[in-house]
Design a protein around this motif. Sequence first.
Motif, PDB file in Angstrom:
ATOM      1  N   LEU A  76       0.627  -1.033   0.178  1.00  0.00           N
ATOM      2  CA  LEU A  76      -0.271  -0.027   0.171  1.00  0.00           C
ATOM      3  C   LEU A  76       0.633   1.481  -0.066  1.00  0.00           C
ATOM      4  O   LEU A  76       0.296   1.948  -0.074  1.00  0.00           O
ATOM      5  CB  LEU A  76      -1.121   0.063   1.714  1.00  0.00           C
ATOM      6  CG  LEU A  76      -2.384  -0.812   1.123  1.00  0.00           C
ATOM      7  CD1 LEU A  76      -2.762  -1.426   2.862  1.00  0.00           C
ATOM      8  CD2 LEU A  76      -2.865  -0.733   0.332  1.00  0.00           C
ATOM      9  N   VAL A  96      -8.321   3.357   1.157  1.00  0.00           N
ATOM     10  CA  VAL A  96      -8.347   2.406  -0.166  1.00  0.00           C
ATOM     11  C   VAL A  96      -9.242   0.844  -0.902  1.00  0.00           C
ATOM     12  O   VAL A  96      -9.812   0.542  -0.177  1.00  0.00           O
ATOM     13  CB  VAL A  96      -6.972   0.960   0.369  1.00  0.00           C
ATOM     14  CG1 VAL A  96      -6.522   0.470  -0.665  1.00  0.00           C
ATOM     15  CG2 VAL A  96      -5.825   2.690   0.688  1.00  0.00           C
ATOM     16  N   VAL A 109      -4.927  -3.182  -6.176  1.00  0.00           N
ATOM     17  CA  VAL A 109      -5.528  -1.846  -5.670  1.00  0.00           C
ATOM     18  C   VAL A 109      -6.014  -1.054  -6.782  1.00  0.00           C
ATOM     19  O   VAL A 109      -5.369  -1.093  -8.004  1.00  0.00           O
ATOM     20  CB  VAL A 109      -4.363  -0.245  -4.796  1.00  0.00           C
ATOM     21  CG1 VAL A 109      -5.539   0.710  -4.500  1.00  0.00           C
ATOM     22  CG2 VAL A 109      -3.675  -1.208  -3.373  1.00  0.00           C
ATOM     23  N   ASP A 134      -7.951   3.716  -4.874  1.00  0.00           N
ATOM     24  CA  ASP A 134      -7.970   5.192  -3.195  1.00  0.00           C
ATOM     25  C   ASP A 134      -8.087   6.134  -3.494  1.00  0.00           C
ATOM     26  O   ASP A 134      -7.799   7.608  -3.859  1.00  0.00           O
ATOM     27  CB  ASP A 134      -5.981   4.892  -3.243  1.00  0.00           C
ATOM     28  CG  ASP A 134      -5.465   5.678  -3.991  1.00  0.00           C
ATOM     29  OD1 ASP A 134      -4.349   6.683  -3.116  1.00  0.00           O
ATOM     30  OD2 ASP A 134      -4.929   5.012  -4.848  1.00  0.00           O
TER      31      ASP A 134
END
Length: 766
Positions: free
Chosen positions: A207, A242, A251, A254
């Motif tokens: 992340l 996220v 991902v 976000d």
Amino acid sequence: MNKFLLLNAVLLPLLVSSCNDKKEESPVEESISHFNRISSYFVCEQIDANCNDDSETSAEIVAASTDGMTLIYTDSPMDQIGFVDIADAHNPQSLGVLAMNGEPTSVAVLNDYALIAVNTSLDYINVSGVLNVVNIQSQQIEHTIDLTGQPDSIAVSKDGKYALIAIENERDEDLGDGAPGQLPAGKLVVIELTGEPTSWVASDILLTGMDMLFPTDPEPEYVDINSKNQAVVTLQENNHIVIVDLATKTVIDDFSAGFVNLTQIDVTDEKPHNIFLNDSVMQIPREPDGVTWVDDTHFITADEGDLNGGSRGFTIFDISGNVVWAAGNELEHLTASFGHYPDKRSDAKGNEPENADVGVFGSTTYSFINSERSSLTFVYDMSDLSAPKFKQALPTAVAPEGVLALPERNLLIVASEADSRGDKFRSGLNIYQYAVQEAVYPSLHSKIESGKAPITWAALSALTHDTQDSDVLYSINDSFFASNKIFTINTATIPAVITGEVMIKDTNDVLAKIAVEIDDMADIDNVFTADDLSELINADKTINIDPEGLVQSEDGGFWIASEGNGTINEQARPIKSLNMLIKTDAHGVITQVVLLPKSINDKQLRFGFEGVAQSNGQLIVTFQRAWLGETNARIGLYDIANATWKFVMYPLDAAESQAGGWVGLSDIAALGENKFLILERDNQSGFDAAIKRIYEIDLTDVKDGDLITKTLYKDLISELAKTNGLIVEKIEGLAIDNNNNVWINNDNDGVDDNSGEHHLINLGQF
């Protein structure tokens, strides 16, 4: 039946009938259905059935077996998880505990297994953790998976294909200024749940590097998964959210959690305390903690705050990060209206929403928002996501953390993590049932009108009736708050409503002038001085006393029994104020102050005036406990016309609690013909509570120094147990209205080391 176990008229207009906790056997009529607490399970019961143990325990996060009959909770202080049988939700039973060899941080359930995230880190740099896969039936660890970091939240997808774990790798708040940017960085771990646990595969999702406040230190906090196997993840310290696709382990979006502007809130922790809902703050980051999907495209964040934020509410987002609705100051006003506002947290994050869950009960979707500092769970009808409707507030044990909706059984579970036997509260699980029934909490609130802040109240210490209106009671707040107030309570509505407040003021310097009398007592060691007296009077002439007794006088004003502060000849507790009877007019302006004789002040202990009643031209005032050198508690009889005192002695019950402690007097109410009801209690709560009693006494023709007798009128333990929570400690108010109804209430200590529960109870006619 107790009047306050009837309909909550503010929230619902009609009672029909109750229903069984199994939804499929008893359809729920949603328009007339509510949640009520039906039982509580306290973690200390795993150690001793009567909780006669001082160990610090916790119920932090809770999950349920797939059949909804067994609860599994994490107990961080004890490094274990616990199991509770709720086949009979009204009577939960201990099923034992299992050591985790580390700190369990979260739990989720997959079929026969409980998945436990466990922190095994040595420190903030040498981080580690494991996922313990526990067989719920055998209560044994069947497999362990290395997580290579310190875990926080865990969730399992609805189809059982994935588990997602937030590896927070939290920062050291004592390092530097405590800000993030501390490695190692947090991440996510996704586990493919194919086959037996020994074949499950774990993968990392990084992340770092996103456009957020601390791109090297994401610190993921909480996770939840929708039916499309998309996860929402809060990065609290980064004020960021996220969205993750679990199938591709990527991902997919976000965004910032954004900022809020708040008005009509309190951001100052005054000492002594005062709740002033007149402040405004601009551009406060939400810094969300708990998060839950409402549907596949909307989710709720509980905006607790951490570094610099906390919106004191919750927010509904769509999956693209657009705000659909935000609570604003609504939770702050609700907690204040219900007497649960935690004023000690005003300069921090207020009521501090901690976590959230969603469930469909009947055909209505409800959200449940845990407020950590006010110890309430707020229930909202989510039928219209652009305008959710507040339905009710549920009382919890102290510091609710985990919340679990079990719609298949019409149950809601809230786990509260704080535990301190010495402070009279225990950690545990509160169990609520959704049924065709009235909402029984709160029993007292102040009205909330659109655009206006409610009357704020808490720490009510006395109760009395209006001499003319049988539907009106009065109460008063104690020394937890500055600028003491008298509150008007209308009992004609259910719940009762605080309709007015009167500030007590020394407008004419009546209290100030007793400094002359204090000077005359200068030979008393450690007696309070004129300087001490000045601390009782504010610049605006409001006063800071310790009102423990209240009675309406014949002229419409009030007599207040103010408890003294300090113990004679005790250096650690010097006397800061004497016990006083204070007369006000109907507007709260002080007109007279009465002190005890010097010979009695010489004996002062810190357990002084508690209750006051008026009868036949006399004020009758209770002393909480025996004073210096005495065996029994005093009752003072003050002849108003002749300004003279006499005293009788009251035989307190011996302590009966398994925790020991003491027994003392609280309030007193006149029955007529020199007969009175008097409230006697111990200083214990919950399993330790033993003495909460009302006695009848007769003061006809008593002489100074007499030892009086008493007759038991009512033992209150069974009545207080009807709340299905801990029996509250401080039953301090007692009143008899003009219809001979006997009322009691409790002091919630200003929600300081206290759940804030306040119960105004009509015991029926004398």
